[in-house]
Design a protein around this motif. Structure first.
Motif, mmCIF file in Angstrom:
data_model
loop_
_atom_site.group_PDB
_atom_site.id
_atom_site.type_symbol
_atom_site.label_atom_id
_atom_site.label_comp_id
_atom_site.label_asym_id
_atom_site.label_seq_id
_atom_site.Cartn_x
_atom_site.Cartn_y
_atom_site.Cartn_z
ATOM 1 N N GLY A 167 0.949 -1.707 -0.239
ATOM 2 C CA GLY A 167 -0.653 0.058 -0.258
ATOM 3 C C GLY A 167 0.901 1.485 0.161
ATOM 4 O O GLY A 167 0.754 1.930 -1.075
ATOM 5 N N MET A 168 1.677 1.345 0.993
ATOM 6 C CA MET A 168 2.765 2.795 0.712
ATOM 7 C C MET A 168 2.878 2.730 -0.206
ATOM 8 O O MET A 168 3.403 4.344 -0.918
ATOM 9 C CB MET A 168 3.248 2.208 2.315
ATOM 10 C CG MET A 168 4.087 3.385 2.634
ATOM 11 S SD MET A 168 3.288 4.731 3.618
ATOM 12 C CE MET A 168 3.519 4.282 4.696
ATOM 13 N N VAL A 169 4.167 1.668 -1.099
ATOM 14 C CA VAL A 169 5.173 2.179 -2.299
ATOM 15 C C VAL A 169 4.048 2.293 -3.094
ATOM 16 O O VAL A 169 4.329 3.531 -3.921
ATOM 17 C CB VAL A 169 5.249 0.117 -2.512
ATOM 18 C CG1 VAL A 169 6.488 0.863 -3.550
ATOM 19 C CG2 VAL A 169 6.115 -0.003 -1.530
ATOM 20 N N LEU A 170 2.300 2.175 -3.142
ATOM 21 C CA LEU A 170 2.025 2.645 -4.489
ATOM 22 C C LEU A 170 1.012 3.829 -3.917
ATOM 23 O O LEU A 170 0.875 4.336 -5.107
ATOM 24 C CB LEU A 170 0.395 1.787 -4.841
ATOM 25 C CG LEU A 170 -0.325 1.512 -5.602
ATOM 26 C CD1 LEU A 170 -0.057 1.651 -7.229
ATOM 27 C CD2 LEU A 170 -1.784 0.909 -5.587
ATOM 28 N N ALA A 171 1.273 4.229 -2.448
ATOM 29 C CA ALA A 171 0.442 5.380 -2.597
ATOM 30 C C ALA A 171 1.728 6.405 -3.378
ATOM 31 O O ALA A 171 0.976 7.750 -2.892
ATOM 32 C CB ALA A 171 0.201 5.526 -0.898
ATOM 33 N N ILE A 172 3.561 5.554 -2.614
ATOM 34 C CA ILE A 172 4.241 6.570 -2.922
ATOM 35 C C ILE A 172 4.048 6.858 -4.549
ATOM 36 O O ILE A 172 4.027 8.454 -4.659
ATOM 37 C CB ILE A 172 5.239 6.251 -2.208
ATOM 38 C CG1 ILE A 172 5.281 6.316 -1.435
ATOM 39 C CG2 ILE A 172 6.654 7.092 -3.047
ATOM 40 C CD1 ILE A 172 6.524 5.637 -0.177
ATOM 41 N N ALA A 173 3.657 5.805 -5.563
ATOM 42 C CA ALA A 173 4.207 6.368 -6.655
ATOM 43 C C ALA A 173 2.165 6.947 -6.877
ATOM 44 O O ALA A 173 3.809 8.079 -7.562
ATOM 45 C CB ALA A 173 3.707 4.482 -7.169
ATOM 46 N N VAL A 174 1.599 6.268 -6.900
ATOM 47 C CA VAL A 174 0.728 8.076 -7.256
ATOM 48 C C VAL A 174 1.095 9.481 -6.643
ATOM 49 O O VAL A 174 0.495 9.950 -7.735
ATOM 50 C CB VAL A 174 -0.214 7.359 -7.164
ATOM 51 C CG1 VAL A 174 -1.784 7.900 -7.015
ATOM 52 C CG2 VAL A 174 -0.989 5.913 -7.385
ATOM 53 N N THR A 175 1.543 9.112 -5.330
ATOM 54 C CA THR A 175 1.361 11.226 -4.712
ATOM 55 C C THR A 175 2.566 11.388 -5.821
ATOM 56 O O THR A 175 2.212 12.681 -6.586
ATOM 57 C CB THR A 175 1.656 10.967 -3.458
ATOM 58 O OG1 THR A 175 1.363 10.144 -2.881
ATOM 59 C CG2 THR A 175 2.115 12.253 -2.739
ATOM 60 N N GLY A 176 3.572 10.699 -6.450
ATOM 61 C CA GLY A 176 4.533 10.884 -7.108
ATOM 62 C C GLY A 176 4.413 11.489 -8.710
ATOM 63 O O GLY A 176 4.210 12.552 -8.785
#
Lengths: 318, 293
Positions: free
Chosen positions: B135-144
């Motif tokens: 989840g966190m990695v996807l959230a970081i990617a989408v925020t980026g």
């Protein structure tokens, strides 16, 4: 039994393949979320027209989306995740350099979570409602709500900067020096393990309580089997499926939490790779990390599901 | 129809709320804490002793005192005031993420569960794929991709939450759609939309609402992580995660800076979890005492 398991594994593998394919599509589709002209955004601040043109060519932005995706996928299948927009380094190399550091920390955290969570869960389950059970329930609630990166900061300030027992930052390869690698991995693993230990204790407790109050355990008790033998031979064996399920969920959680904890410890791992890349819009790196972690997660959970189906034939037959 | 006075929606809520809180003191404390936090945060401009962003380089990193209850940070800003001003930002962020996850997840899950067949198969695959990303990695990617900032990062977290909510809504809908009252409504000529809206949705939502409450805690932890990493709230706005980032940078000089925001995050996540767990117990048919109708 083995036959039905093989059938299960084949059926399950056929379900995993489309998930991984869809994951590649989502990872590539991330670029569609970028507002404005992608090539200009990716080129960074004050880009030269040549740079923009170069990026357009690298990504093939002039082509339709599906063609872009298939080209990219073709490269990915051959192990080419493109190059970092900032350093120019092939993304695959960066990932292969950093993945071992992340895996050491995750492995350490999982081991510690199990080493703490299993005894605590058993202790709580043996006497449900007792003081020990209630104290553990409170500890578990705190453990789940604890931000692991904050715990990481506390550990650094006490055990690294204060007492100087462990290094505050960095990571050493197992191949370089095993004791050094372990001493670097201890604090991050502890920081990551607390929430996992709490979850494992909670789930194991409720599974064991249910098993220990079941009819067949009552029968075993009536036949005169000692409480210890019932717990270890029958209780934990039957709770192992629950335990494996929780481990699968923990792997996913650890991949998330490690990203932040690695930043606290300045560990050159996947988190240390993806966070600066996301901040700098270095999308090939972001895409590479996200895809690698998703595939790892799916693979590990596939193996865990396989173990569950092996241990519990009802799963394989369903 | 029997004619009797209608208690009204508010009356209904109170009739359910008061016995619940009475039976579970922890839930009552958690709810009180959250309401107090939200009120203090909203009234921060009146309650807080100092401005959250005024720097005073003469009083940097001072110890707690009467004028600075929790001391000051490395720019001489009052930590207590920043904590108060940060509360509504962190609470708003959690609510935003969960609302987005709910808005995406519930319709998708209900449609998949209600119609089944190919729609269900396709949606099921998408849910499974999205859940395979950490989840966190996807959230970081989408925020980026969307661009850094509080709202974008919480949209990202909402997207990450949506498959979990959809999965639960789907499972509940599959149970509810086979209930007798749904058949009865259909026999009486109710259309699909009416059945979904009046019968399936209200009855499938209870466990989803419990899950959403528990996700508020997760959202708070993820928001503070993202702000810590510099992807969420941007300085000088005072969010608890951003305060921890600041404390991290000054850890060797003043390790005490990290305690106040960390404890605030811990207590608030604990309060969300306590409420969620208590609601789960109150709604669990296995634990609920059968009330006479």
């Amino acid at each position: 039994m083995t036959g039905s398991w093989l059938k299960w594994a084949r059926r399950r593998a056929l379900l995993v393949a489309p998930v991984i394919l869809l994951a590649t599509f989502i990872v590539f589709g991330l670029l569609e979320l970028v507002p404005g002209d992608l090539a200009v955004t990716l080129a960074g601040e004050a880009p030269s027209p040549e740079r923009i043109a170069e990026i357009r060519a690298t990504y093939g932005f002039d082509k339709p989306f599906l063609v872009q995706y298939l080209n990219w996928l073709g490269n990915v299948v051959q192990g080419d995740l493109s190059r970092s927009l900032l350093s120019g380094e092939p993304v695959v190399n960066s990932i292969l350099n950093r993945l071992p550091n992340t895996l050491i920390v995750i492995f350490g955290a999982l081991t510690l979570s199990l080493a703490m969570g299993i005894p605590l869960g058993v202790a709580a389950a043996v006497r449900p409602g007792s003081r020990i059970d209630q104290a553990l329930a409170t500890a578990v609630s705190l453990g789940v709500a604890l931000p692991s990166f904050w715990l990481a900061m506390i550990l650094v300030s006490i055990f690294a900067l204060g007492l100087n027992w462990f290094p505050a930052t960095g990571m050493v390869r197992l191949s370089t020096s095993i004791p050094e690698a372990i001493s670097h991995a201890v604090l991050p693993s502890v920081a990551l393990s607390v929430a996992g230990a709490a979850t494992i204790a909670r789930q194991l407790r409720s599974a064991l309580v249910e098993i220990l109050s079941s009819q067949y355990v009552r029968t075993l008790r009536a036949k005169g089997l000692s409480p210890g033998a019932i717990l270890w031979q029958h209780g934990l064996k039957n709770a192992s499926v629950t335990l494996l399920t929780v481990i699968g969920l923990q792997v996913n959680r650890l991949f998330s939490a490690t990203v932040v904890v690695e930043v606290v410890f300045a560990i050159p791992g996947m988190g240390g790779l993806v966070v600066p890349a996301a901040l700098a819009k270095d999308f090939p790196v972001v895409q590479g990390v996200v895809l690698t972690m998703a595939i790892l997660n799916v693979t590990i959970n596939f193996i865990i599901d396989g173990l569950i189906a092996y241990l519990d034939p009802r799963v394989a037959l369903s | 129809m029997i004619d009797r006075p209608h208690p009204g929606k508010f009356g209904n809520a109170l009739r359910w709320l008061i016995p619940w809180l009475r039976s579970d003191a922890r839930a009552a404390v958690a709810l009180f804490y959250l309401l107090a936090l939200a009120s203090l945060g909203v009234l921060a401009s009146v309650v807080a002793p100092h401005s959250p962003t005024d720097q005073n380089l003469d009083t940097i990193l001072v110890d707690p005192s009467w004028s600075h209850l929790m001391g000051t940070d490395d720019l001489g800003r009052d930590v207590f005031s920043r904590l108060l001003y940060g509360a509504p930002i962190s609470l708003f962020a959690s609510l935003l993420a969960v609302t987005i996850g709910f808005t995406i997840g519930v319709p998708i899950g209900v449609l998949a569960g209600f119609f089944g067949g190919h729609i269900d198969n396709i949606i099921g695959r998408i849910i499974e794929t999205l859940s395979s990303f950490p989840g966190m990695v996807l959230a970081i990617a989408v925020t980026g991709a969307l661009g850094i900032g509080l709202v974008n990062s919480m949209i990202a977290v909402g997207i990450v939450f949506s498959p979990e909510i959809a999965r639960l809504a789907r499972a509940q809908t599959q149970v509810v759609k086979n209930e007798l009252y749904v058949d009865a409504a259909r026999t009486m000529g109710a259309g699909t939309l009416r059945i979904l809206w009046r019968h399936v949705l209200p009855n499938a939502m209870q466990p989803v609402i419990v899950q959403v409450t528990l996700l508020l805690a997760v959202a708070l932890l993820v928001e503070s992580s993202l702000s810590f990493l510099g992807l969420g709230v941007q300085p000088p706005a005072p969010s608890w995660g951003a305060m921890l980032a600041r404390a991290y940078a000054n850890m060797e000089v003043s390790p005490a800076q990290m305690y106040a925001p960390g404890i605030a995050i811990l207590l608030t996540a604990l309060a969300f979890n306590t409420l969620g767990e208590s609601m789960r117990k109150a709604l669990d048919p296995k634990l609920r005492i059968r009330s006479p109708r």
